[in-house]
Design an enzyme around this catalytic site. Structure first.
Site, PDB file in Angstrom:
ATOM      1  N   ASP A  14      -3.468  -5.307  -3.306  1.00  0.00           N
ATOM      2  CA  ASP A  14      -2.089  -4.896  -3.407  1.00  0.00           C
ATOM      3  C   ASP A  14      -1.849  -3.695  -4.379  1.00  0.00           C
ATOM      4  OD1 ASP A  14      -1.409  -6.963  -1.833  1.00  0.00           O
ATOM      5  OD2 ASP A  14      -1.438  -8.508  -3.679  1.00  0.00           O
ATOM      6  N   LYS A  17      -1.741   0.453  -1.034  1.00  0.00           N
ATOM      7  CA  LYS A  17      -2.838   1.315   0.053  1.00  0.00           C
ATOM      8  C   LYS A  17      -1.868   1.457   1.160  1.00  0.00           C
ATOM      9  CE  LYS A  17      -5.616  -2.476   0.039  1.00  0.00           C
ATOM     10  NZ  LYS A  17      -4.820  -3.134  -1.087  1.00  0.00           N
ATOM     11  N   GLY A  41      -1.582  -7.360   3.392  1.00  0.00           N
ATOM     12  CA  GLY A  41      -0.397  -7.227   3.627  1.00  0.00           C
ATOM     13  C   GLY A  41       0.273  -5.833   3.129  1.00  0.00           C
ATOM     14  N   HIS A  42       0.421  -4.745   4.008  1.00  0.00           N
ATOM     15  CA  HIS A  42       0.330  -3.448   3.520  1.00  0.00           C
ATOM     16  C   HIS A  42       1.888  -3.088   3.640  1.00  0.00           C
ATOM     17  CE1 HIS A  42      -4.167  -2.663   3.727  1.00  0.00           C
ATOM     18  NE2 HIS A  42      -3.930  -3.911   2.902  1.00  0.00           N
ATOM     19  N   GLN A 222      -7.656  -5.446   0.991  1.00  0.00           N
ATOM     20  CA  GLN A 222      -8.154  -6.306  -0.330  1.00  0.00           C
ATOM     21  C   GLN A 222      -8.281  -5.161  -1.483  1.00  0.00           C
ATOM     22  OE1 GLN A 222      -9.515  -7.989   2.805  1.00  0.00           O
ATOM     23  NE2 GLN A 222      -7.482  -8.518   2.758  1.00  0.00           N
TER      24      GLN A 222
HETATM   25  P1  GDP Z   1      -1.302  -2.990  -0.303  1.00  0.00           P
HETATM   26  O1  GDP Z   1      -1.544  -4.113   0.024  1.00  0.00           O
HETATM   27  O2  GDP Z   1      -2.415  -2.220  -1.190  1.00  0.00           O
HETATM   28  O3  GDP Z   1      -0.626  -2.141   0.711  1.00  0.00           O
HETATM   29  O4  GDP Z   1       0.052  -2.986  -1.452  1.00  0.00           O
HETATM   30  P2  GDP Z   1       1.184  -4.092  -1.189  1.00  0.00           P
HETATM   31  O5  GDP Z   1       2.184  -3.510   0.065  1.00  0.00           O
HETATM   32  O6  GDP Z   1       0.798  -5.489  -1.108  1.00  0.00           O
HETATM   33  O7  GDP Z   1       2.106  -4.001  -2.657  1.00  0.00           O
HETATM   34  C1  GDP Z   1       2.128  -3.131  -3.212  1.00  0.00           C
HETATM   35  C2  GDP Z   1       3.894  -3.234  -3.381  1.00  0.00           C
HETATM   36  O8  GDP Z   1       4.514  -1.987  -4.387  1.00  0.00           O
HETATM   37  C3  GDP Z   1       4.762  -2.956  -2.286  1.00  0.00           C
HETATM   38  O9  GDP Z   1       5.908  -3.825  -2.387  1.00  0.00           O
HETATM   39  C4  GDP Z   1       5.152  -1.500  -2.466  1.00  0.00           C
HETATM   40  O10 GDP Z   1       6.543  -1.266  -1.566  1.00  0.00           O
HETATM   41  C5  GDP Z   1       5.208  -1.338  -3.791  1.00  0.00           C
HETATM   42  N1  GDP Z   1       5.035  -0.009  -4.256  1.00  0.00           N
HETATM   43  C6  GDP Z   1       4.092   1.068  -3.895  1.00  0.00           C
HETATM   44  N2  GDP Z   1       3.825   1.975  -4.412  1.00  0.00           N
HETATM   45  C7  GDP Z   1       5.024   1.732  -5.490  1.00  0.00           C
HETATM   46  C8  GDP Z   1       5.282   2.502  -6.755  1.00  0.00           C
HETATM   47  O11 GDP Z   1       4.714   3.667  -6.957  1.00  0.00           O
HETATM   48  N3  GDP Z   1       6.380   1.978  -7.241  1.00  0.00           N
HETATM   49  C9  GDP Z   1       6.799   0.858  -7.206  1.00  0.00           C
HETATM   50  N4  GDP Z   1       7.953   0.518  -7.871  1.00  0.00           N
HETATM   51  N5  GDP Z   1       6.570   0.127  -6.173  1.00  0.00           N
HETATM   52  C10 GDP Z   1       5.557   0.556  -5.316  1.00  0.00           C
HETATM   53  P1  IMO Z   2      -4.348  -6.463   0.482  1.00  0.00           P
HETATM   54  O1  IMO Z   2      -4.992  -5.712   1.560  1.00  0.00           O
HETATM   55  C1  IMO Z   2      -4.406  -9.509  -2.624  1.00  0.00           C
HETATM   56  C2  IMO Z   2      -7.175 -12.683  -2.122  1.00  0.00           C
HETATM   57  C3  IMO Z   2      -6.523 -14.167  -1.914  1.00  0.00           C
HETATM   58  C4  IMO Z   2      -7.633 -14.873  -2.691  1.00  0.00           C
HETATM   59  C5  IMO Z   2      -8.825 -14.275  -2.256  1.00  0.00           C
HETATM   60  C6  IMO Z   2      -9.523 -14.856  -0.935  1.00  0.00           C
HETATM   61  O2  IMO Z   2      -2.621  -6.681   0.816  1.00  0.00           O
HETATM   62  O3  IMO Z   2      -4.449  -5.835  -0.833  1.00  0.00           O
HETATM   63  P2  IMO Z   2      -8.874 -14.815   1.774  1.00  0.00           P
HETATM   64  O4  IMO Z   2      -7.659 -15.194   2.343  1.00  0.00           O
HETATM   65  O5  IMO Z   2      -9.195 -13.232   1.894  1.00  0.00           O
HETATM   66  O6  IMO Z   2      -9.908 -15.635   2.154  1.00  0.00           O
HETATM   67  O7  IMO Z   2      -8.472 -15.028   0.215  1.00  0.00           O
HETATM   68  O8  IMO Z   2      -8.456 -12.813  -1.925  1.00  0.00           O
HETATM   69  N1  IMO Z   2      -6.578 -11.789  -1.161  1.00  0.00           N
HETATM   70  C7  IMO Z   2      -5.767 -10.865  -1.560  1.00  0.00           C
HETATM   71  N2  IMO Z   2      -5.094 -10.463  -2.766  1.00  0.00           N
HETATM   72  N3  IMO Z   2      -4.422  -8.527  -1.651  1.00  0.00           N
HETATM   73  C8  IMO Z   2      -4.940  -8.914  -0.593  1.00  0.00           C
HETATM   74  O9  IMO Z   2      -4.765  -7.852   0.612  1.00  0.00           O
HETATM   75  C9  IMO Z   2      -5.712 -10.029  -0.362  1.00  0.00           C
HETATM   76  N4  IMO Z   2      -6.299 -10.515   0.539  1.00  0.00           N
HETATM   77  C10 IMO Z   2      -6.973 -11.485   0.111  1.00  0.00           C
HETATM   78  O10 IMO Z   2      -5.206 -14.254  -2.886  1.00  0.00           O
HETATM   79  O11 IMO Z   2      -7.591 -14.898  -4.159  1.00  0.00           O
HETATM   80 MG    MG Z   3      -1.145  -6.511  -0.158  1.00  0.00          MG
END
Ligand code: GDP
Ligand code: IMO
Ligand code: MG
Length: 420
Positions: A14, A17, A41-42, A222
């Site tokens: 998270d 990416k 979840g991107h 991840q």
């Molecule tokens: P990913 O899994 O690495 O793609 O990241 P996620 O989407 O799960 O979580 C990142 C969260 O932070 C999302 O809700 C994005 O919209 C938000 N986000 C990304 N970059 C920034 C930033 O620079 N500032 C803020 N406030 N939110 C951001």
């Molecule tokens: P993105 O790509 C954050 C965590 C789960 C759990 C562990 C194993 O959005 O960054 P799994 O379902 O893969 O067997 O769970 O890994 N986990 C993540 N945490 N971002 C993710 O993906 C994750 N994908 C799995 O919460 O601790």
């Molecule tokens: Mg994510």
């Protein structure tokens, strides 16, 4: 530019990416996912719209670029169908631009049930998985019992029935009650839906594209601290999230890899169980969670929050061979009097500056404290506008991590990105 660049998370996922892959996509011909599945979840935001992608690469919104789901990915046809249909509804038809490896493994309904059953059996020691069947699917892959996307083209019913009956025997031995009817119905409809996509031998496709001089951005899912080998085992996911995963998950030779972009937040978060040395249980942690909207994109779970951990980051940079850093969510720290960074751990009274094997045992972070910048950075458009204290934080991190920070993100929108 090198032909294949890799972008991956350096913390516990998270990091942001999805946002940065979308920002960088115009520089590439192809975007490819190489591991993980719908546990990811991107999130992307642009033109007032927000999208969360789980299995589909984040390059899908920029022009007519080819997006590839590689062999290292595990795919749930039911979730994939829901994701692709929702994109089609908002005007993004993917059928011609999204190619799926025939060697990618299929997540079956019984894999999801097994994921839940194994977690229940672990009780308080549960991993806190996303419940998407990731572990059981990769287990079947490694034990040579898996079903692959290519299998849907030939004698599929028999292969499915055999794999399902094996899973049912395990579930019986665990005395686990479940209802599969609805899940299975959606899944079978997902299998039919998959057939309209271009199913490819993605290792041939990517290498042919490279021969033609095309460039590829590999999108990690991840993060490094969730890598099955190098993460905080057993509280990890079941794939290699590190740079090497791009080679095995797409069939690319290591000599083709150019830049390795490592993404981190300006602080740190984690979802699910497992060690997190810099976790904050106080008001500061709550403030980071509130300001950063730190709730899971897939499960909605509260993310655990804490200060940046340079010991873990140095380890992540090392195992990935990171060449450039990207710092996300800098704006979330806009309103803090002081900012802390963990520069060492204290373990059994001894100070260590490396990431130890027994990370699960009582580790205490050693912090340096810096003055916060107390300035809203979200509308800034160039580096020269950054407050002095923030620029000092950036220089401090670059020096400690011995790697340049190439991109700084100051908000969730595509436009809130400063490339240095
Ligand atoms: P990913 O899994 O690495 O793609 O990241 P996620 O989407 O799960 O979580 C990142 C969260 O932070 C999302 O809700 C994005 O919209 C938000 N986000 C990304 N970059 C920034 C930033 O620079 N500032 C803020 N406030 N939110 C951001
Ligand atoms: P993105 O790509 C954050 C965590 C789960 C759990 C562990 C194993 O959005 O960054 P799994 O379902 O893969 O067997 O769970 O890994 N986990 C993540 N945490 N971002 C993710 O993906 C994750 N994908 C799995 O919460 O601790
Ligand atoms: Mg994510």
């Amino acid at each position: 530019m090198n032909k294949v660049d890799v972008l991956l998370g350096l913390q516990w996922g998270d990091e942001g990416k999805g946002k940065v892959v979308d920002v960088l996509t115009p520089q590439y011909d192809v975007v490819a996912r190489f591991q993980g599945g719908p546990n990811a979840g991107h999130t992307l935001e642009f033109e007032g719209q927000k999208y969360v992608l789980r299995s589909i690469p984040s390059g899908i919104f920029q022009g007519e670029k080819i997006n590839i789901i590689g062999n290292g990915v595990v795919l749930d046809p039911a979730l994939f169908k829901a994701e692709a249909e929702s994109l089609a509804k908002s005007g993004h038809d993917l059928t011609q631009r999204l190619h799926i490896s025939k060697k990618a493994h299929l997540i079956m309904p019984t894999h999801r049930i097994l994921d839940a059953a194994y977690e229940a059996a672990k009780g308080k020691d549960k991993v806190g998985t996303t419940g998407k069947g990731i572990g059981p699917t990769y287990t079947d892959k490694i034990s040579r019992n898996g079903l692959r996307v290519g299998d849907i083209l030939c004698d599929f019913e028999t292969k499915y029935a055999l794999a399902k009956s094996r899973h049912e025997a395990i579930l019986r031995s665990l005395n686990y009650n479940y209802d599969i009817a609805e899940l299975e119905k959606e899944w079978m409809s997902g299998i039919e839906y998959l057939k309209q996509f271009t199913l490819v031998d993605s290792e041939h496709e990517v290498n042919n594209l490279l021969k033609e001089g095309k460039s590829i951005l590999c999108e990690g899912a991840q993060g490094t601290m969730l890598d099955v080998d190098f993460g905080s085992y057993p509280f990890v996911t079941s794939s290699n999230t590190i740079c090497a995963g791009a080679c095995t998950g797409l069939g690319i030779g290591p000599n083709k890899i150019g830049e390795v972009y490592g993404i981190m937040k300006a602080y740190c978060t984690r979802v699910g169980s497992g060690p997190f040395p810099t976790e904050l249980f106080d008001e500061t942690g709550k403030k980071i969670r509130d300001l950063g909207h730190e709730y899971g994109a897939v499960t909605g779970r509260e993310r655990r929050c804490g200060w940046i951990d340079l010991v873990a980051l140095k380890y992540a940079i090392m195992v990935n061979g990171v060449t450039k850093l990207i710092m996300m969510k800098s704006d979330v720290l806009d309103d803090f009097e002081t900012i802390k960074a963990c520069v060492a751990y204290k373990q059994n009274g001894e100070e260590i500056d490396y990431f130890p094997y027994d990370i699960n045992e009582g580790i205490e972070p050693v912090y340096v404290e810096m003055k916060g910048w107390k300035t809203n950075m979200t509308r800034m458009t160039k580096e020269s506008e950054f407050p002095k204290e923030f620029s000092e934080y950036v220089s401090f991190l670059e020096k400690e991590l011995e790697t340049p920070i190439a991109i700084i993100s100051i908000g969730p929108d595509r436009d809130q990105t400063i490339v240095r």
